[in-house]
Design a protein around this motif. Structure first.
Motif, short mmCIF file in Angstrom:
data_model
loop_
_atom_site.label_atom_id
_atom_site.label_comp_id
_atom_site.label_asym_id
_atom_site.label_seq_id
_atom_site.Cartn_x
_atom_site.Cartn_y
_atom_site.Cartn_z
N CYS A 154 -85.27 -0.42 11.35
CA CYS A 154 -84.77 -1.07 12.56
C CYS A 154 -83.44 -0.48 13.02
O CYS A 154 -83.11 -0.55 14.21
CB CYS A 154 -84.60 -2.56 12.31
N GLN A 155 -82.67 0.07 12.10
CA GLN A 155 -81.32 0.53 12.42
C GLN A 155 -81.27 1.99 12.85
O GLN A 155 -80.20 2.51 13.17
CB GLN A 155 -80.41 0.30 11.22
N GLN A 156 -82.41 2.66 12.90
CA GLN A 156 -82.41 4.06 13.29
C GLN A 156 -82.27 4.20 14.80
O GLN A 156 -82.74 3.36 15.57
CB GLN A 156 -83.71 4.73 12.83
N LYS A 175 -77.10 -3.17 17.97
CA LYS A 175 -75.84 -3.74 17.52
C LYS A 175 -76.07 -4.82 16.46
O LYS A 175 -75.27 -4.97 15.54
CB LYS A 175 -75.08 -4.31 18.72
N SER A 176 -77.12 -5.60 16.64
CA SER A 176 -77.50 -6.53 15.59
C SER A 176 -78.44 -5.83 14.63
O SER A 176 -79.20 -4.94 15.02
CB SER A 176 -78.20 -7.76 16.18
N ARG A 177 -78.39 -6.21 13.39
CA ARG A 177 -79.17 -5.54 12.35
C ARG A 177 -80.18 -6.52 11.76
O ARG A 177 -79.87 -7.23 10.80
CB ARG A 177 -78.26 -4.98 11.27
N PRO A 178 -81.37 -6.59 12.32
CA PRO A 178 -82.37 -7.52 11.77
C PRO A 178 -82.76 -7.11 10.35
O PRO A 178 -82.66 -5.94 9.97
CB PRO A 178 -83.55 -7.37 12.74
N ASP A 179 -83.21 -8.07 9.59
CA ASP A 179 -83.67 -7.79 8.23
C ASP A 179 -85.07 -7.20 8.23
O ASP A 179 -85.52 -6.68 7.20
CB ASP A 179 -83.65 -9.08 7.40
N GLY A 180 -85.74 -7.28 9.35
CA GLY A 180 -87.08 -6.70 9.47
C GLY A 180 -87.63 -6.91 10.86
O GLY A 180 -87.07 -7.68 11.66
N HIS A 181 -88.68 -6.19 11.15
CA HIS A 181 -89.36 -6.32 12.45
C HIS A 181 -90.85 -6.26 12.19
O HIS A 181 -91.32 -5.48 11.36
CB HIS A 181 -88.93 -5.19 13.38
N LEU A 194 -88.30 -10.19 15.57
CA LEU A 194 -87.20 -9.67 14.76
C LEU A 194 -86.81 -10.76 13.77
O LEU A 194 -86.69 -11.93 14.14
CB LEU A 194 -86.02 -9.30 15.65
N LEU A 195 -86.64 -10.39 12.51
CA LEU A 195 -86.43 -11.38 11.45
C LEU A 195 -84.99 -11.37 10.97
O LEU A 195 -84.41 -10.32 10.69
CB LEU A 195 -87.35 -11.09 10.27
N GLU A 196 -84.44 -12.58 10.86
CA GLU A 196 -83.17 -12.81 10.17
C GLU A 196 -83.45 -13.74 8.99
O GLU A 196 -83.79 -14.91 9.18
CB GLU A 196 -82.15 -13.46 11.11
N TYR A 197 -83.36 -13.19 7.79
CA TYR A 197 -83.62 -13.98 6.58
C TYR A 197 -82.28 -14.50 6.06
O TYR A 197 -81.38 -13.72 5.71
CB TYR A 197 -84.32 -13.12 5.53
N ASP A 198 -82.18 -15.81 5.99
CA ASP A 198 -80.90 -16.45 5.64
C ASP A 198 -81.01 -17.13 4.28
O ASP A 198 -81.92 -17.93 4.05
CB ASP A 198 -80.53 -17.48 6.71
#
Length: 294
Positions: A154-156, A175-181, A194-198
């Motif tokens: 995702c960050q590429q 700019k935001s860095r999701p944990d996965g897509h 887009l996933l944010e794992y908390d």
């Protein structure tokens, strides 16, 4: 005269002993680092016993290695599996990749990095989210986890650029860095997310809200509004996040659920600013999103 022994390349030897399902597993581990026996069984096998039997065989073939972290207070977690050196070489051969100089030590270094990373539990949790979806798709006709990207992917630069993307989109670094897509398909619905794992360790909770600015920027550049899924540790944190989102006036589609709510494909998702029942993952698109971004 003694006959000379014929050398057999280890990669060629083991390729004749691995299945298509094994190849899927090796590919996942190459990209996502580590999976537990429970996650592998859920995603790829009919039972845990069957999975464990095959995993022991793959360890015996020396394409996988395993370790078992200890729990605080005693006991241990399920076995965690990573690629062994031969597994890395098999994947490289399948992908047609050139192994860089010093590759023979790559698996050992990779395993050391994984077993010593402070956020190993976070990585395992992220991967468990996606293997739960893969497991659901395995037993439900019409369902498919069509894409599973790691945080690294995702960050590429230009990772999300389409075929007809302009220069700005092809050179864009989120700019935001999701944990996965992922892209989830269910019948006629196709849901990119887009996933944010908390894990609950990021305090104050306003830091989660601050991440939305980056997703709004992504939507502006890419011209696509994909829901951000917050997978949270419990209902109290989930409620507090929605309160913070309301106070901040967030209109971007944010969706929440908790780790223990059930399979992420099921009706566990609370779409911010949308009253009523919780939604299935397949429902997080179309009119439901339009209603909350207006």
């Amino acid at each position: 005269m003694a006959r000379s022994l014929r050398y057999v390349d280890p990669v060629l030897r083991v390729q004749s002993q691995i299945t298509d399902r094994d190849c899927v597993l090796l590919d996942w581990l190459a990209e996502h680092g580590v999976l537990t026996s429970v996650q592998i069984a859920q995603a790829l096998f009919p039972s845990l016993d069957y999975a464990q039997e095959r995993l022991r065989s793959l360890v015996g073939l020396r394409v996988l290695e395993r370790f078992r972290p200890s729990r605080v207070g005693g006991g241990s977690f399920p076995y965690h599996y990573v690629l062994a050196q031969l597994g890395l070489e098999v994947i490289a051969a399948q992908r047609g990749e050139h192994l860089e100089r010093g590759y023979r030590d790559r698996a050992r270094r990779r395993r050391w990095q994984l077993t010593n990373r402070a956020n190993l539990a976070h990585l395992v949790g992220v991967n468990g989210f996606f293997t739960a979806l893969a497991g659901h798709a395995r037993i439900r006709p019409g369902c498919e986890l069509a894409r599973w990207w790691s945080a690294r992917q995702c960050q590429q630069m230009g990772a999300f650029a389409g075929e007809d993307a302009d220069v700005a989109e092809r050179t864009y670094i989120p700019k935001s860095r999701p944990d996965g897509h992922g892209i989830w398909i269910e019948d006629d619905s196709q849901i990119p997310f887009l996933l944010e794992y908390d894990t609950g360790t990021e305090r104050p909770i306003s830091r989660l809200v601050d991440k939305i600015d980056g997703y709004e920027d992504f939507a502006r550049v890419a011209g696509r509004v994909w829901p951000v899924l917050f997978w949270l540790p419990g209902p109290v944190r989930e409620r507090h996040l929605h309160e913070e989102l309301t106070d901040a006036g967030v209109r971007y589609p944010v969706v929440t659920a908790t780790h223990g709510a059930g399979n992420p494909a099921d009706a566990v998702w609370w779409l911010h600013r949308r009253p009523g029942r919780r939604l299935r993952l397949a429902e997080l698109g179309g009119q439901n999103l339009i209603a909350v971004v207006r």
